[in-house]
Design a protein around this motif. Structure first.
Motif, PDB file in Angstrom:
ATOM      1  N   CYS A   1      10.315  17.392 -54.907  1.00  0.00           N
ATOM      2  CA  CYS A   1       9.259  18.113 -54.175  1.00  0.00           C
ATOM      3  C   CYS A   1       9.390  17.836 -52.679  1.00  0.00           C
ATOM      4  O   CYS A   1       8.392  17.628 -51.984  1.00  0.00           O
ATOM      5  N   GLU A   2      10.598  17.813 -52.198  1.00  0.00           N
ATOM      6  CA  GLU A   2      10.856  17.383 -50.823  1.00  0.00           C
ATOM      7  C   GLU A   2      10.771  18.508 -49.796  1.00  0.00           C
ATOM      8  O   GLU A   2      11.021  18.271 -48.615  1.00  0.00           O
ATOM      9  N   GLY A   3      10.458  19.722 -50.220  1.00  0.00           N
ATOM     10  CA  GLY A   3      10.370  20.817 -49.258  1.00  0.00           C
ATOM     11  C   GLY A   3      11.687  21.526 -49.067  1.00  0.00           C
ATOM     12  O   GLY A   3      12.685  21.248 -49.726  1.00  0.00           O
ATOM     13  N   ARG A   4      11.680  22.466 -48.139  1.00  0.00           N
ATOM     14  CA  ARG A   4      12.833  23.358 -47.957  1.00  0.00           C
ATOM     15  C   ARG A   4      14.103  22.616 -47.534  1.00  0.00           C
ATOM     16  O   ARG A   4      15.206  23.082 -47.803  1.00  0.00           O
ATOM     17  N   ALA A   5      13.966  21.483 -46.860  1.00  0.00           N
ATOM     18  CA  ALA A   5      15.141  20.753 -46.369  1.00  0.00           C
ATOM     19  C   ALA A   5      15.539  19.618 -47.310  1.00  0.00           C
ATOM     20  O   ALA A   5      16.141  18.633 -46.882  1.00  0.00           O
ATOM     21  N   SER A   6      15.255  19.741 -48.580  1.00  0.00           N
ATOM     22  CA  SER A   6      15.509  18.676 -49.545  1.00  0.00           C
ATOM     23  C   SER A   6      16.963  18.217 -49.560  1.00  0.00           C
ATOM     24  O   SER A   6      17.888  19.018 -49.668  1.00  0.00           O
ATOM     25  N   ALA A   7      17.147  16.896 -49.464  1.00  0.00           N
ATOM     26  CA  ALA A   7      18.485  16.311 -49.587  1.00  0.00           C
ATOM     27  C   ALA A   7      18.833  16.063 -51.044  1.00  0.00           C
ATOM     28  O   ALA A   7      19.994  16.183 -51.452  1.00  0.00           O
ATOM     29  N   THR A   8      17.827  15.722 -51.860  1.00  0.00           N
ATOM     30  CA  THR A   8      18.068  15.465 -53.284  1.00  0.00           C
ATOM     31  C   THR A   8      18.573  16.712 -53.997  1.00  0.00           C
ATOM     32  O   THR A   8      19.402  16.626 -54.907  1.00  0.00           O
ATOM     33  N   ARG A   9      18.073  17.867 -53.605  1.00  0.00           N
ATOM     34  CA  ARG A   9      18.535  19.133 -54.185  1.00  0.00           C
ATOM     35  C   ARG A   9      20.052  19.249 -54.043  1.00  0.00           C
ATOM     36  O   ARG A   9      20.757  19.655 -54.972  1.00  0.00           O
TER      37      ARG A   9
END
Length: 376
Positions: free
Chosen positions: A136-144
């Protein structure tokens, strides 16, 4: 030894905190990773338009803000660029409100407080192993990116400018929106039903964004007043202006064995319909439901289980993305035939009866019918 986590939620924004509270009600052991700084460098001037479904969800979690920070929208007035106009009224729909305009910081504070008093949720400075990781890290997610997900981004040639305003005339609980030459101006009521404060979200073409941000507050307000047709009288800035680029984006995969995406980490839509956070909160609610209803022999990270959530949410999100993108593209066309067509369509829609009512109900969310009031 520490109790192992059932779920690790990476990202402690609105969607992450809401999901943590929902899962804790099922007695799941939740880790909520919060890497945000202790204090924001400046005031967050954004405001969210929350529909009836989101309102109902946050009330159940005891995370709804105080009255002064959640203003009910009694009417919406949407105008085109050549006489087109659509009006919506809570009274006509027989509901308490069409939406609520909510301050960002008080809502985050209420969610943070609810999390603090939930023994099943542990706030973490960094991720820990768990049966399920929710991103749930937002649009700039690194985990994604770590999970190899492709995030397909379509950038609009626009930026959104946000600020807070004090208006000469009270807003009367009315939200205003103007479409003009590819730009979208929204003024959203704040400070309670009788207030005269407004949240500004002005989506403008890139060159114009630079120009508007460079203006003095007085000249900026004069431009804004002219675009609003002096609807609310003289306007005064009460905050700094902030701006961010606009995009439509969609993850090609929302889940895999042991992980799942939610909120802006999975999808972004144009803000003209004010549905971004509503979509994210609906993600959290559906994911919690899918996990609650899982078969006893399935693990929390079971890929087939998580696909149920993805299938349930993906079409709703795509439908909203197509709708907002279509409206943005339609009003970005400068040729006169397009202007005639879109404004004719707005006038027809305003008198469409059942069609208009159905669209209002969809925007309000499925919980809208729970807030129906008796007509007198």
């Amino acid at each position: 030894m520490a109790v192992p986590l059932d779920v690790c939620i990476r990202g402690a924004g609105m969607v992450g905190r809401t999901l943590a509270l929902l899962l804790a009600r099922d007695r799941l052991r939740v880790g909520l990773v919060d890497t945000a700084p202790a204090a924001a460098p400046q005031r967050d001037v954004r405001a969210y338009a929350l529909n009836a479904r989101s309102h109902d969800l946050l009330l159940r979690l005891r995370a709804w803000p105080d009255e002064q920070h959640a203003t009910p929208v009694q009417a919406m007035d949407v105008r085109g660029d050549d006489g087109g106009r659509v009006r919506f009224s809570a009274g006509e729909e027989g509901v308490e409100a069409l939406a609520w305009i909510v301050d960002v910081e008080p809502l985050l504070a209420r969610l943070q407080e609810a999390v603090r008093f939930q023994a099943q949720v542990e706030v973490l400075p960094e991720p820990q192993p768990a049966a399920l990781t929710v991103v749930c890290e937002g649009r700039a997610s690194a985990t994604r990116d770590e999970f190899g997900v492709n995030f397909d981004i379509t950038s609009y040639p626009q930026r959104a400018i946000a600020a807070r305003l004090e208006c000469e005339k009270p807003h009367g609980g009315v939200a205003h929106q103007w479409f003009e030459s590819g730009n979208v101006l929204a003024l959203l009521p704040l400070g309670g039903p009788h207030g005269n404060s407004m949240a500004l979200v002005w989506s403008v073409q890139e060159p114009r964004a630079d120009e508007l941000l460079a203006l003095t507050p007085e000249v900026f307000c004069a431009r804004l007043q002219a675009c609003a047709g002096n609807e609310l009288g003289r306007m005064t800035l009460t905050s700094e202006r902030s701006a961010w680029p606009l995009q439509r984006a969609q993850a090609d995969r929302w889940c895999g064995p042991g992980w799942v995406l939610a909120g802006d980490a999975a999808h972004n839509v144009h803000p003209l319909a004010g549905q971004g956070l509503n979509l994210g909160l609906a993600d959290a609610e559906k994911l919690a439901q899918v996990l609650h209803e899982r078969e006893s022999w399935r693990s929390l990270g079971d890929a087939k289980l998580l696909r149920r959530y993805e299938r349930a949410r993906k079409m709703d999100v795509l439908a909203m993305a197509w709708t907002t993108d279509g409206l943005q593209q339609l009003f970005a066309q400068p040729a006169e035939p397009w202007a005639l067509l879109r404004n004719w369509g707005m006038r027809g829609f305003d008198h469409s009866g059942p069609v208009k009512r159905w669209v209002v109900r969809q925007a309000m969310g499925q919980a809208g019918n729970l807030l129906r009031t008796e007509r007198t």
